[in-house]
Scaffold this active site. Structure first.
Site, short mmCIF file in Angstrom:
data_model
loop_
_atom_site.label_atom_id
_atom_site.label_comp_id
_atom_site.label_asym_id
_atom_site.label_seq_id
_atom_site.Cartn_x
_atom_site.Cartn_y
_atom_site.Cartn_z
N ASP A 71 -18.91 11.84 -0.40
CA ASP A 71 -17.57 12.25 -0.34
C ASP A 71 -16.77 11.11 0.51
OD1 ASP A 71 -17.60 15.18 -1.58
OD2 ASP A 71 -19.24 14.98 -0.24
N ARG A 141 -6.33 17.45 1.79
CA ARG A 141 -7.41 16.72 0.84
C ARG A 141 -6.62 16.83 -0.45
NH1 ARG A 141 -12.76 19.91 0.72
NH2 ARG A 141 -13.37 18.19 -0.48
N HIS A 172 -12.01 19.52 -8.07
CA HIS A 172 -12.80 20.50 -8.39
C HIS A 172 -12.58 21.02 -9.41
CE1 HIS A 172 -13.31 19.80 -3.88
NE2 HIS A 172 -14.46 19.84 -4.06
N HIS A 184 -17.63 27.56 -0.04
CA HIS A 184 -18.82 27.38 0.60
C HIS A 184 -19.24 28.74 1.05
CE1 HIS A 184 -17.43 23.39 1.50
NE2 HIS A 184 -18.66 22.95 1.50
N ASP A 255 -20.57 20.94 -8.30
CA ASP A 255 -20.44 21.13 -6.72
C ASP A 255 -21.86 21.58 -5.96
OD1 ASP A 255 -19.26 20.84 -4.37
OD2 ASP A 255 -17.57 22.29 -4.64
#
Length: 492
Positions: A71, A141, A172, A184, A255
């Site tokens: 990343d 981001r 994503h 996460h 992912d």
């Protein structure tokens, strides 16, 4: 003895390994078709920038066309520069500047660094749209809240990266920006109508596909208006929308499967089988050492093929797409010009001053230190290092989470800078900043986060729109009254 099914499954896996040096099992797996590896902060933080020397050089000597992915978004999210912080501003800063030619140059400069490090696939950019400050998951981001602007910068970043033979990854899919929880830890849900999701969230992915992006990463997100299954496991999203409607024919990447929102009760093997069945090609397993996890996934795939749950043809299709990606990224071509100063130039354009900037003087710096974000990791950040290198630091204090302002001893006769970084509402940082500014209304707040921290009227705020190394240098230049010479990575 490896068999064909084992080789097929391996060719659709991107595991990680533990420690700094790649484990011996990886070479054996590469001999049996393994697609490649993903590098994480846990590996790169131990290398001090020696990625090619320790990792990619020896691995490519064994298998020249393996995928090496990481990343490298710039700003808050860096892996290649995990040891010092990014030499490029992140997406939000680029969106604030809103110069697509600049974004394209940043993409090219990042590609040059990745080629130097031996990396072939950049798991960036983030095309998640953040509709407002109450939705902080992606924060700095994201290129911003406007679909047209995000789409334009998506096209520019992808073009810049891929011009040099490094693959970009649009993520994503179908968009995680309008979520309130981190995937996460739990499965987020986007409560948008199908029409709203198409108009807002899918537009940047359509632009990336039109720009020829070689990979798209799925998000672990539920969108009930489209499908009951999370996007990574949704045939409607992956096969019908991404491939059928948007026309994407590259590699669909999952992912990380170690996220609770993906793995859940299925385990790694069950999650991989379900994702392959939906149309995903390449599985990112997660930051743990992947030897046993790859074995678990191979066994789950074997059972699924035997039971007719996963057609062998689906794995063959996925393996073919991954093979095309490996071939397309096997011989990158570095830019013909020096782009090392691109990131700092971009960060300078992004930094904003609200209020009256005081005259340059050495400053005492108080830095709020919230707990690290799991996506950012423990990358160094803050103002003190940059200000010190520019001769503008009179002292510093790092403040751990929960510390009240009245517990701090701050010199009264020295100019003060307060540094904070918040993506979501943070009562501790807000109270700390408020308390320090009440005592020292002459202080400058250097706000490096996504969310604007509340300040009293008349406070001077330097807003960087990210906490990358170049963001810090751009802010330090304003306070020190002098410019850094050359790109930070040449002297940091």
């Amino acid at each position: 003895m490896p068999d064909r099914l084992s080789t097929l499954v391996n060719s659709c896996l991107l595991p990680a390994y533990g420690g700094a040096v790649p484990a011996d099992w990886l070479k054996r797996a590469l001999d049996d078709g393994l697609a490649g590896i993903v590098l994480y902060g846990a590996n790169l933080g131990l290398l001090d920038g020696r990625v090619r020397e320790v990792v990619t050089g020896p691995m490519r000597a064994h298998r020249p066309d393996l995928v090496v992915a990481l990343d490298e978004e710039g700003g808050d999210i860096t892996r290649a520069e995990y040891h010092r912080g990014s030499n490029y501003p992140g997406a939000l800063a680029l969106g604030v500047v809103d110069d697509v030619e600049l974004t394209e140059r940043v993409g090219s400069a990042i590609a040059a660094d990745l080629i130097e490090a031996g990396v072939s696939v950049n798991l960036a950019p983030c095309l998640d749209i953040c509709p407002g400050p109450e939705l902080p998951v992606f924060g700095t981001r994201s290129f911003g809240p406007d679909p047209a602007r995000v789409a334009a910068h998506a096209r520019a970043f992808v073009t810049g990266v891929q011009r040099h033979g490094v693959a970009a990854t649009a993520k994503h899919f179908p968009g995680l920006g309008a979520t309130r929880v981190d995937s996460h830890f739990t499965l987020p849900t986007v409560r948008a109508s199908e029409a709203e999701l198409r108009a807002r969230d899918l537009a940047p992915f359509a632009a990336a596909v039109e720009a020829g992006v070689q990979a798209v990463m799925t998000g672990h997100v539920a969108v009930p208006s489209f499908d009951d299954a999370p996007a990574t496991f949704s045939r409607r999203f992956v096969t019908d929308v991404l491939r059928g409607e948007l026309g994407f024919d590259g590699v669909v990447v999952s992912d990380s499967l170690d996220m609770e929102s993906a793995r859940g009760p299925l385990g790694f093997g069950g999650a991989a089988v379900r994702a392959w069945a939906a149309g995903v090609d390449l599985m990112v397993i997660g930051p743990q050492d992947g030897e046993e996890l790859c074995a678990e996934i191979r066994e789950s795939a074997r059972r699924a093929v035997a039971e007719g749950v996963l057609p062998l043809a689906r794995l063959e299709e996925a393996a073919e797409r991954v093979a095309r990606l490996r071939a397309a990224t096997a011989a990158p071509v570095p830019p013909g010009s020096d782009l090392s100063g691109t990131g700092l130039a971009a960060a300078r354009r992004a930094v904003a001053v609200r209020g009256t900037l005081p005259l340059p003087e050495p400053r005492f710096v108080v830095e709020a230190r919230p707990e690290p974000n799991i996506s950012c990791g423990t990358v160094p950040w803050g103002l003190t290092g940059a200000l010190d290198r520019l001769g503008g630091l009179a002292g510093s204090l790092a403040v751990p989470p929960g510390t009240p302002a009245d517990a701090l001893t701050v010199p009264s006769g020295t100019p003060l800078a307060v540094v904070a970084r918040a993506d979501a509402p943070d009562p501790w940082q807000e109270a700390l900043v408020s308390g320090l500014l009440a005592r020292r209304p002459d202080a400058v707040l250097v706000d490096m986060g996504y969310r604007d921290l509340p300040v009293p009227a008349g406070t001077t705020v330097v807003k960087t729109y990210g906490a990358g190394l170049v963001n810090a240098v751009a802010a330090a230049e304003l306070l020190a009254g002098r410019r850094a010479e050359g790109a930070p990575r040449t002297w940091w």
